[in-house]
Scaffold this motif. Structure first.
Motif, PDB file in Angstrom:
ATOM      1  N   UNK A   1      24.726  11.377  15.992  1.00 63.05           N
ATOM      2  CA  UNK A   1      24.488   9.934  16.114  1.00 63.05           C
ATOM      3  C   UNK A   1      25.630   9.271  16.891  1.00 63.05           C
ATOM      4  N   UNK A   2      26.876   9.542  16.492  1.00 65.21           N
ATOM      5  CA  UNK A   2      28.011   8.932  17.166  1.00 65.21           C
ATOM      6  C   UNK A   2      28.081   9.313  18.632  1.00 65.21           C
ATOM      7  N   UNK A   3      27.754  10.575  18.943  1.00 62.92           N
ATOM      8  CA  UNK A   3      27.746  11.031  20.331  1.00 62.92           C
ATOM      9  C   UNK A   3      26.709  10.264  21.140  1.00 62.92           C
ATOM     10  N   UNK A   4      25.521  10.088  20.557  1.00 62.81           N
ATOM     11  CA  UNK A   4      24.470   9.347  21.252  1.00 62.81           C
ATOM     12  C   UNK A   4      24.871   7.892  21.456  1.00 62.81           C
ATOM     13  N   UNK A   5      25.449   7.279  20.441  1.00 68.77           N
ATOM     14  CA  UNK A   5      25.818   5.863  20.554  1.00 68.77           C
ATOM     15  C   UNK A   5      26.920   5.643  21.586  1.00 68.77           C
ATOM     16  N   UNK A   6      27.849   6.584  21.701  1.00 64.81           N
ATOM     17  CA  UNK A   6      28.883   6.451  22.728  1.00 64.81           C
ATOM     18  C   UNK A   6      28.244   6.394  24.108  1.00 64.81           C
ATOM     19  N   UNK A   7      27.298   7.280  24.375  1.00 60.91           N
ATOM     20  CA  UNK A   7      26.614   7.267  25.667  1.00 60.91           C
ATOM     21  C   UNK A   7      25.788   6.006  25.855  1.00 60.91           C
ATOM     22  N   UNK A   8      25.369   5.394  24.750  1.00 63.93           N
ATOM     23  CA  UNK A   8      24.624   4.132  24.815  1.00 63.93           C
ATOM     24  C   UNK A   8      25.562   2.920  24.813  1.00 63.93           C
TER      25      UNK A   8
ATOM     26  N   UNK B   1      31.850   5.101  28.003  1.00 66.87           N
ATOM     27  CA  UNK B   1      31.546   6.521  28.189  1.00 66.87           C
ATOM     28  C   UNK B   1      31.953   7.016  29.572  1.00 66.87           C
ATOM     29  N   UNK B   2      32.398   8.274  29.593  1.00 65.14           N
ATOM     30  CA  UNK B   2      32.718   8.950  30.843  1.00 65.14           C
ATOM     31  C   UNK B   2      31.666  10.028  31.076  1.00 65.14           C
ATOM     32  N   UNK B   3      31.786  10.735  32.175  1.00 62.55           N
ATOM     33  CA  UNK B   3      30.726  11.673  32.549  1.00 62.55           C
ATOM     34  C   UNK B   3      30.502  12.736  31.479  1.00 62.55           C
ATOM     35  N   UNK B   4      31.578  13.180  30.818  1.00 62.80           N
ATOM     36  CA  UNK B   4      31.420  14.216  29.799  1.00 62.80           C
ATOM     37  C   UNK B   4      30.601  13.708  28.611  1.00 62.80           C
ATOM     38  N   UNK B   5      30.692  12.428  28.317  1.00 60.87           N
ATOM     39  CA  UNK B   5      29.889  11.872  27.228  1.00 60.87           C
ATOM     40  C   UNK B   5      28.406  11.990  27.544  1.00 60.87           C
ATOM     41  N   UNK B   6      28.043  11.825  28.806  1.00 62.44           N
ATOM     42  CA  UNK B   6      26.640  11.974  29.181  1.00 62.44           C
ATOM     43  C   UNK B   6      26.229  13.450  29.193  1.00 62.44           C
ATOM     44  N   UNK B   7      27.191  14.353  29.482  1.00 63.35           N
ATOM     45  CA  UNK B   7      26.905  15.776  29.344  1.00 63.35           C
ATOM     46  C   UNK B   7      26.591  16.128  27.894  1.00 63.35           C
ATOM     47  N   UNK B   8      27.363  15.558  26.967  1.00 60.50           N
ATOM     48  CA  UNK B   8      27.117  15.813  25.547  1.00 60.50           C
ATOM     49  C   UNK B   8      25.773  15.239  25.115  1.00 60.50           C
ATOM     50  N   UNK B   9      25.417  14.074  25.654  1.00 61.28           N
ATOM     51  CA  UNK B   9      24.106  13.495  25.352  1.00 61.28           C
ATOM     52  C   UNK B   9      22.991  14.434  25.802  1.00 61.28           C
ATOM     53  N   UNK B  10      23.133  14.982  27.008  1.00 57.13           N
ATOM     54  CA  UNK B  10      22.131  15.939  27.490  1.00 57.13           C
ATOM     55  C   UNK B  10      22.101  17.185  26.613  1.00 57.13           C
ATOM     56  N   UNK B  11      23.281  17.605  26.119  1.00 55.84           N
ATOM     57  CA  UNK B  11      23.335  18.798  25.264  1.00 55.84           C
ATOM     58  C   UNK B  11      22.576  18.587  23.966  1.00 55.84           C
ATOM     59  N   UNK B  12      22.570  17.361  23.442  1.00 55.43           N
ATOM     60  CA  UNK B  12      21.791  17.080  22.231  1.00 55.43           C
ATOM     61  C   UNK B  12      20.327  17.426  22.470  1.00 55.43           C
ATOM     62  N   UNK B  13      19.827  17.094  23.628  1.00 62.67           N
ATOM     63  CA  UNK B  13      18.409  17.331  23.914  1.00 62.67           C
ATOM     64  C   UNK B  13      18.113  18.801  24.198  1.00 62.67           C
ATOM     65  N   UNK B  14      19.104  19.539  24.700  1.00 68.10           N
ATOM     66  CA  UNK B  14      18.846  20.901  25.157  1.00 68.10           C
ATOM     67  C   UNK B  14      19.297  21.974  24.175  1.00 68.10           C
TER      68      UNK B  14
ATOM     69  N   UNK C   1      29.834  23.819  23.424  1.00 64.51           N
ATOM     70  CA  UNK C   1      29.426  25.128  23.913  1.00 64.51           C
ATOM     71  C   UNK C   1      28.163  25.024  24.766  1.00 64.51           C
ATOM     72  N   UNK C   2      27.242  24.151  24.366  1.00 64.12           N
ATOM     73  CA  UNK C   2      26.016  23.961  25.137  1.00 64.12           C
ATOM     74  C   UNK C   2      26.327  23.387  26.510  1.00 64.12           C
ATOM     75  N   UNK C   3      27.240  22.423  26.574  1.00 58.66           N
ATOM     76  CA  UNK C   3      27.658  21.872  27.867  1.00 58.66           C
ATOM     77  C   UNK C   3      28.194  22.979  28.768  1.00 58.66           C
ATOM     78  N   UNK C   4      28.893  23.946  28.181  1.00 55.70           N
ATOM     79  CA  UNK C   4      29.463  25.054  28.953  1.00 55.70           C
ATOM     80  C   UNK C   4      28.456  26.162  29.246  1.00 55.70           C
ATOM     81  N   UNK C   5      27.187  25.952  28.886  1.00 55.06           N
ATOM     82  CA  UNK C   5      26.144  26.901  29.218  1.00 55.06           C
ATOM     83  C   UNK C   5      26.057  28.102  28.301  1.00 55.06           C
ATOM     84  N   UNK C   6      26.616  28.002  27.091  1.00 59.53           N
ATOM     85  CA  UNK C   6      26.624  29.123  26.156  1.00 59.53           C
ATOM     86  C   UNK C   6      25.491  29.013  25.141  1.00 59.53           C
TER      87      UNK C   6
END
Length: 329
Positions: free
Chosen positions: A70-77, A106-119, A260-265
């Motif tokens: 939740x906190x990760x998503x809200x930061x990106x929002x 938010x910085x670019x990595x925050x949006x990477x983490x948001x994408x990781x939530x979905x993937x 780890x998901x952001x790093x493709x693992x």
């Protein structure tokens, strides 16, 4: 409209993303209530697994993972949060109160983490080994520092002890009818609002190639080409073993999985070897700091065919309630 608190639709989006968090057997044992600019997280005891998790430890860990999502998503929002944990006491099902500030940047990595939530998904197939091209997040020690959770990367020679802990757990559970009934209720067939469908479970052959996995029913996912699982294992442990520790572990688990998901693992949390005292003690001996092992995470390189199907999630309206503001007097 009050610009100092998020619109209910923004909160709904964040809660929906929080629902992508991992939970034991994909039970999703959480409920959120939004009222007067505050969001409250409660456990949903009806989704407790009494055979695997009689104390509710894994239930609270699961909710902690949702809280961090939740906190990760809200930061990106673009909303920052203040979290008060256990506002009604340590034994309450009210785990957290979240308040909001419109000052997140938010910085670019925050949006990477948001994408990781979905993937992100739990991959129960055997993994290839980490190497020069695929490494653990370099900042892992810094990421968990200050959370009162220890993240220990186990060496390869710890694998036999983990396999022994898995075998010990499986032997103790083999004739436990309550545990087996519970496991087969949640895993191996389709439940619209939870559980683990066959498409997200490895085939019997692939299950046998992961010597430290839970003994799930066989599924239909045969995508890996690895002859044997060669994942790296991270242990999340705490100095004490109480509900605040469990919540922090869940938040840390979410953080490690997303990074780890952001790093493709590929990743897969493991809790079966922490459910029984004997197997948990075996894992404890592998952690230099001692303490209480809470969750293990397999991390590795995914190889082979398409990714497994993501497990189903409960509709947002079943885990999210809005309490209308009282009319102005």
């Amino acid at each position: 409209m009050d610009a100092t608190i998020p619109d209910v639709n923004v909160v709904r989006i964040a809660v929906d993303l929080a629902g992508r968090a991992p939970s034991v057997h994909n039970s999703q044992p959480w409920h959120w209530t939004y009222s007067n600019g505050r969001l409250d997280l409660h456990t949903e005891r009806a989704r407790l697994l009494p055979a695997a998790d009689p104390t509710g430890r894994q239930l609270v860990i699961s909710c902690g993972a949702a809280l961090h999502h939740l906190g990760t998503a809200l930061t990106a929002l673009r909303w920052a949060t203040d979290v008060e944990r256990f506002p009604d006491g340590l034994h309450s099902g009210h785990l957290a109160t979240v308040r909001f500030h419109r000052d997140a940047h938010p910085v670019s990595h925050d949006f990477d983490l948001l994408a990781a939530i979905r993937h992100r998904y739990s991959d129960r197939r055997p993994f290839g080994p980490l190497g020069a091209q695929h490494r653990l997040p370099a900042a892992l020690p810094e990421l968990v520092r200050g959370r009162e959770v220890q993240a220990t990367v186990l060496p390869a020679d710890a694998r036999p002890a983990l396999a022994a802990a898995t075998l010990l757990t499986a032997s103790a559970r083999r004739y436990d009818s309550g545990y087996q009934a519970e496991l087969h209720w949640w895993a191996g067939h389709s439940i619209p609002s939870g559980g683990i469908p066959p498409e997200a479970l490895a085939t019997a052959e692939n299950l046998a190639r992961v010597d430290i996995g839970r003994g799930f029913p066989a599924g239909v996912d045969d995508g890996s080409v690895e002859e044997m699982d060669r994942s790296t294992v991270i242990v999340l442990s705490t100095d004490s073993d109480h509900r605040p520790d469990w919540l922090r572990v869940g938040e840390t688990l979410s953080l490690v999985l997303l990074e780890a998901t952001v790093d493709g693992l590929g990743t897969c949390p493991l809790t079966h070897v922490t459910e029984l005292r004997q197997s948990r003690d075996l894992v404890r001996e592998l952690v230099p700091e001692g303490g209480f092992p809470q969750v293990l995470i397999r991390v590795g390189v995914t190889t082979g065919g398409p990714t497994p199907r993501q497990t189903p999630r409960r509709p947002t309206d079943t885990v999210f309630s809005v309490v209308p503001r009282p009319p102005h007097s």
